[in-house]
Design a protein around this motif. Structure first.
Motif, PDB file in Angstrom:
ATOM      1  N   HIS A 250      15.719 -19.274  31.558  1.00 33.16           N
ATOM      2  CA  HIS A 250      14.313 -19.636  31.701  1.00 33.16           C
ATOM      3  C   HIS A 250      13.504 -19.522  30.411  1.00 33.16           C
ATOM      4  N   PHE A 251      14.095 -18.954  29.372  1.00 34.95           N
ATOM      5  CA  PHE A 251      13.394 -18.743  28.103  1.00 34.95           C
ATOM      6  C   PHE A 251      14.308 -19.120  26.943  1.00 34.95           C
ATOM      7  N   ALA A 252      13.712 -19.305  25.777  1.00 30.33           N
ATOM      8  CA  ALA A 252      14.509 -19.494  24.558  1.00 30.33           C
ATOM      9  C   ALA A 252      14.917 -18.116  24.044  1.00 30.33           C
ATOM     10  N   VAL A 253      16.226 -17.884  23.940  1.00 31.69           N
ATOM     11  CA  VAL A 253      16.770 -16.594  23.512  1.00 31.69           C
ATOM     12  C   VAL A 253      17.553 -16.816  22.221  1.00 31.69           C
ATOM     13  N   ASP A 292       9.586 -20.036  23.998  1.00 33.57           N
ATOM     14  CA  ASP A 292       9.415 -21.397  24.523  1.00 33.57           C
ATOM     15  C   ASP A 292       8.756 -21.364  25.897  1.00 33.57           C
ATOM     16  N   ASP A 293       7.771 -20.472  26.031  1.00 28.80           N
ATOM     17  CA  ASP A 293       7.049 -20.320  27.295  1.00 28.80           C
ATOM     18  C   ASP A 293       5.562 -20.642  27.139  1.00 28.80           C
ATOM     19  N   LYS A 294       5.256 -21.545  26.209  1.00 30.64           N
ATOM     20  CA  LYS A 294       3.884 -22.002  25.952  1.00 30.64           C
ATOM     21  C   LYS A 294       2.982 -20.875  25.460  1.00 30.64           C
ATOM     22  N   CYS A 295       3.586 -19.897  24.792  1.00 33.57           N
ATOM     23  CA  CYS A 295       2.808 -18.787  24.251  1.00 33.57           C
ATOM     24  C   CYS A 295       2.041 -19.261  23.020  1.00 33.57           C
ATOM     25  N   LYS A 296       0.737 -18.961  23.000  1.00 32.29           N
ATOM     26  CA  LYS A 296      -0.103 -19.389  21.882  1.00 32.29           C
ATOM     27  C   LYS A 296       0.233 -18.609  20.614  1.00 32.29           C
ATOM     28  N   ASN A 317       9.681 -23.528  13.259  1.00 35.18           N
ATOM     29  CA  ASN A 317      10.643 -24.410  12.607  1.00 35.18           C
ATOM     30  C   ASN A 317      11.107 -25.428  13.640  1.00 35.18           C
ATOM     31  N   SER A 318      11.049 -26.687  13.281  1.00 39.59           N
ATOM     32  CA  SER A 318      11.406 -27.748  14.236  1.00 39.59           C
ATOM     33  C   SER A 318      12.865 -27.687  14.656  1.00 39.59           C
ATOM     34  N   ASN A 319      13.695 -27.037  13.846  1.00 37.62           N
ATOM     35  CA  ASN A 319      15.122 -26.974  14.133  1.00 37.62           C
ATOM     36  C   ASN A 319      15.539 -25.712  14.881  1.00 37.62           C
ATOM     37  N   SER A 320      14.639 -24.747  15.019  1.00 35.96           N
ATOM     38  CA  SER A 320      15.012 -23.487  15.657  1.00 35.96           C
ATOM     39  C   SER A 320      13.778 -22.790  16.208  1.00 35.96           C
ATOM     40  N   THR A 321      13.971 -21.997  17.261  1.00 35.38           N
ATOM     41  CA  THR A 321      12.878 -21.220  17.843  1.00 35.38           C
ATOM     42  C   THR A 321      12.893 -19.777  17.365  1.00 35.38           C
ATOM     43  N   PHE A 322      13.761 -19.455  16.391  1.00 37.40           N
ATOM     44  CA  PHE A 322      13.789 -18.075  15.902  1.00 37.40           C
ATOM     45  C   PHE A 322      14.148 -18.057  14.417  1.00 37.40           C
ATOM     46  N   GLN A 323      13.924 -16.894  13.806  1.00 39.28           N
ATOM     47  CA  GLN A 323      14.251 -16.674  12.399  1.00 39.28           C
ATOM     48  C   GLN A 323      14.787 -15.261  12.248  1.00 39.28           C
ATOM     49  N   THR A 324      15.457 -14.998  11.131  1.00 45.36           N
ATOM     50  CA  THR A 324      15.982 -13.661  10.859  1.00 45.36           C
ATOM     51  C   THR A 324      15.034 -12.912   9.938  1.00 45.36           C
ATOM     52  N   ALA A 325      14.732 -11.676  10.307  1.00 52.04           N
ATOM     53  CA  ALA A 325      13.835 -10.837   9.500  1.00 52.04           C
ATOM     54  C   ALA A 325      14.564  -9.553   9.120  1.00 52.04           C
ATOM     55  N   ASN A 326      14.106  -8.910   8.045  1.00 51.00           N
ATOM     56  CA  ASN A 326      14.751  -7.652   7.645  1.00 51.00           C
ATOM     57  C   ASN A 326      13.749  -6.693   7.022  1.00 51.00           C
ATOM     58  N   LEU A 327      14.089  -5.423   7.094  1.00 52.09           N
ATOM     59  CA  LEU A 327      13.270  -4.338   6.541  1.00 52.09           C
ATOM     60  C   LEU A 327      14.214  -3.302   5.957  1.00 52.09           C
TER      61      LEU A 327
END
Length: 393
Positions: A250-253, A292-296, A317-327
């Motif tokens: 039901h969601f983009a994971v 991908d749940d219409k979250c503003k 990003n038009s090609n993906s709904t996520f990105q990699t982050a680091n700390l």
């Protein structure tokens, strides 16, 4: 013929003696508990207004106090009562409760998923317990416009049986005011093995509470400070508001089938204590995305690792709904706290009320030196390949 009849009689008596034993020793399966959706018809049928005082009125459940079977579309005054799923649910009046006992595996942790909706009480809550352990769920916060939500809480099985109790702790002028509950399920939890190159337990969020396939609201994980009995093994929710456990149906994971969605800004914090070595450099990496749940937008998280904190925004990003982050951080002790919360209070763009937020998944903590060594090894391999090519030419 007579001998055969006598033999059959003794076999029948023997099976009757064994039947209770089999019933008690068969462990509860993952999924709905007995009549967990309250769709099993009582002995006298489904009355349109059923005030239940007898413990046998609701099949598979014992009740105490004003317990009401409600139907979808039923009205109370000018209010239509919400039935989360199916046609029927149960409403608990003042100090009323329902309970069910079933066999479990002693020493295991079980997560209880249930759907709950508020009605007419001013300060509505629901107490869920496996005595002596209990947890009270605040139902005042409306997380979506549908008026109900699935929740999950967990308990440790201290014995071979489980007495699961749902109680309305409130006392209202109208004794029938109280929470509505439906779709009660359990799941035996397992703590995933920790990967060799990752200090985070259940960093991919794949092990968690029971989720109903026909429910598109995810499962809310309310405040829980005990990592030993968490519905999301390895993690705790250390804030006043819940976070949402979501599925890929039901969601983009970002990866796998499960992830978490952070809600309510600083009021929705998830954290874990990971094993580290003092004075060693580490890198915290994770996937940050949109459900991908219409979250503003904008969507952003505050990520913590030890004494380091970083504000990280999700970049569409038009090609993906996520990105990699680091700390990057340097450990100060044998255990280091990592944590995440949403920077903004986000809502859905289609109704402007349902709470939503950034998605976090695939959380990893590893030696920063290990990354450098991998890059060095790759560089040396490239030089070796180049030298071989030169010799061949």
């Amino acid at each position: 013929m007579a001998r055969s009849s006598i033999t059959m009689k003794w076999v029948s008596m023997f099976m009757l003696l064994l039947l209770p034993h089999f019933t008690l020793t068969t462990k509860a399966d993952d999924g709905l508990v007995g009549n967990g959706d309250f769709e099993a018809s009582p002995s006298n049928g489904f009355p349109s207004e059923a005030l239940v005082e007898s413990p046998t009125e609701i099949p598979s459940w014992k009740s105490n106090g004003t317990v009401e079977l409600v139907e979808s579309g039923q009205k109370q005054g000018g209010m239509i009562l919400i039935v989360p799923q199916g046609r029927h649910a149960v409403r608990l009046g003042n100090d009323a409760e329902i309970s069910q006992e079933f066999p479990v595996e002693k020493g295991s942790v079980y997560s209880v998923t249930f759907c709950a909706a508020r009605t007419c009480a001013q300060l509505e809550s629901l107490n869920v317990s496996v005595p002596p352990a209990s947890q009270t769920i605040d139902l005042q916060t409306l997380y979506n416009v549908q008026g109900w939500n699935p929740y999950a809480v967990s308990f440790n099985a201290d014995s071979d049986s489980f007495r699961l109790v749902f109680k309305n702790p409130g006392m209202e002028d109208d004794p029938t005011c109280g929470p509505i509950i439906d779709n009660i399920a359990i799941k035996k939890l397992f703590t995933p093995d920790k990967p060799k190159d990752n200090a985070v337990v259940n960093g991919d969020m794949e092990e968690g509470p029971w989720m109903f396939r026909n429910t598109s609201l995810g499962v809310l994980l309310p405040t829980n400070l005990d990592e030993e009995t968490s519905s999301l093994p390895g993690w705790i929710v250390e804030s006043n508001r819940a976070i949402r456990y979501i599925d890929s149906d039901h969601f983009a994971v970002p990866g796998g089938k499960r992830a978490i969605e952070l809600l309510s800004g600083k009021e929705g914090i998830i954290s874990q204590m990971v094993e580290t070595k003092p004075d060693k450099d580490y890198s915290l990496t994770f996937s940050l995305g949109h459900a991908d749940d219409k979250c503003k937008e904008p969507l952003a998280v505050m990520a913590f690792a030890g004494d380091q904190a970083q504000n990280i925004h999700y970049t569409p990003n038009s090609n993906s709904t996520f990105q990699t982050a680091n700390l990057n951080f340097t450990a100060k002790a044998d255990r280091t706290r990592i944590a995440f919360y949403s920077i903004y209070y986000n809502t859905r763009s289609d109704d402007m009320s349902s709470l939503c937020g950034p998605v976090v998944d695939d959380v990893r903590v590893w030696f920063a030196a290990a990354t450098s060594l991998s890059k060095l090894a790759l560089s040396r391999l490239s030089l070796l390949i180049f030298a071989l090519l030169c010799l061949l030419l």
